[in-house]
Design an enzyme around this catalytic site. Structure first.
Site, PDB file in Angstrom:
ATOM      1  N   HIS A  64       0.911  -1.177  -0.356  1.00  0.00           N
ATOM      2  CA  HIS A  64      -0.596  -0.089  -0.435  1.00  0.00           C
ATOM      3  C   HIS A  64       0.711   1.456   0.452  1.00  0.00           C
ATOM      4  CE1 HIS A  64      -3.885   1.859   1.578  1.00  0.00           C
ATOM      5  NE2 HIS A  64      -3.113   3.209   1.177  1.00  0.00           N
ATOM      6  N   GLU A  70      -2.276  -1.471  -3.196  1.00  0.00           N
ATOM      7  CA  GLU A  70      -3.406  -1.056  -2.213  1.00  0.00           C
ATOM      8  C   GLU A  70      -2.976  -0.263  -2.216  1.00  0.00           C
ATOM      9  OE1 GLU A  70      -4.941  -4.419   0.720  1.00  0.00           O
ATOM     10  OE2 GLU A  70      -4.000  -2.246   1.281  1.00  0.00           O
ATOM     11  N   HIS A 123      -7.752  -5.922   7.458  1.00  0.00           N
ATOM     12  CA  HIS A 123      -7.181  -5.045   8.121  1.00  0.00           C
ATOM     13  C   HIS A 123      -7.599  -5.352   9.737  1.00  0.00           C
ATOM     14  CE1 HIS A 123      -6.714  -0.717   9.195  1.00  0.00           C
ATOM     15  NE2 HIS A 123      -6.817  -1.069  10.185  1.00  0.00           N
TER      16      HIS A 123
END
Length: 260
Positions: free
Chosen positions: A46, A76, A204
């Site tokens: 990310h 991401e 997450h």
């Protein structure tokens, strides 16, 4: 064709540790390679505009590694974050590397970590042309969403392939010992997505402690992306053994699920 839920290891935290000293150790590529050696099905990054962890050259090298090793690469990020010095922008990175999956996430520059999903009604008009562009590069598109998100049928019409369920609220409730109600909500959201042809990913704050319960309650999750907990646990258990423990959880709690 079917497969069990896949594990994509997020290696951002390796880059955080490396960047804290400004040198090359620990080596993000070596860590990712070790995860693949252990059996991980993919690697996730990310990159953020402030380059607080993953940097442009990391993305290029990880793209080459994952292709050479035959595993998936998932990038991401926020597609609306403006390019700036040291950050060419999410779409430019994806255009250059053509990852297997691009997961769009509505995080702000100052957020420590992602903490909410897209509002399709408000952000859909801006997302649609970006989705079209990404899919032209041969990438699968996933959108980061909250439990009980509305507009899933619209997302399918836009050409979205998958959603990634933001599992932070579940992790909090599991830690508090009262996750049954929120698990039912996640299961309902997953089924609604699948009913309109969307695949379901999740990520997450998933950990060895809560992953099995989540997958036992939420149907047909195709992929889990795990980084912070896995790297934290690896400090005590070792990276390869930790990845293998996650794979054992995946094997023990869910049968093969349909690919989308």
């Amino acid at each position: 064709m079917s497969q069990r839920t896949r594990l994509s290891v997020n290696v951002n935290k390796i880059a955080v540790l490396r960047n804290s000293r400004g040198h090359g150790a620990p080596d993000v590529i070596r860590a990712a390679s070790a995860c693949i050696d252990a059996g991980a099905h993919g690697i996730t990054v990310h990159p953020r505009p402030d380059a607080r962890h993953i940097r442009h050259d990391d993305v290029i090298r990880l793209s080459a590694l994952t292709r050479a090793r035959g595993v998936e690469f998932n990038i991401e990020g926020n597609p609306f974050a403006e390019p700036r010095a040291g950050y060419c922008g999410l779409l430019a990175l994806c255009r250059e590397t053509r990852p297997h999956q691009v997961t769009l996430v509505p995080d702000g520059d100052q957020q420590i970590t992602s903490d909410h999903g897209f509002d399709f009604a408000r952000e859909g008009p801006g997302l649609r042309p970006l989705i079209d562009e990404i899919k032209q590069w041969g990438c699968r598109v996933s959108l980061f969403v909250d439990v009980n998100v509305t507009g899933l049928a619209d997302a399918a019409i836009w050409g979205v392939d998958r959603i990634e369920l933001y599992t932070g609220p579940y992790a909090e409730m599991h830690h508090a010992g009262c996750s049954d109600a929120v698990l039912r909500e996640f299961a309902t959201t997953a089924r609604l997505a699948q009913d309109v042809g969307l695949g379901v990913n999740a990520g997450h704050d998933l950990s060895q402690t809560n992953l099995g319960v989540f997958l036992g309650a939420v149907p047909d999750v195709l992929e889990v992306s795990i980084g912070h907990a896995l790297i934290s646990e690896a400090l005590y258990e070792g990276l390869i053994p930790t990845v293998r423990r996650y794979l054992d959880i995946l094997d023990s709690v869910n049968p093969a699920v349909s690919m989308r």
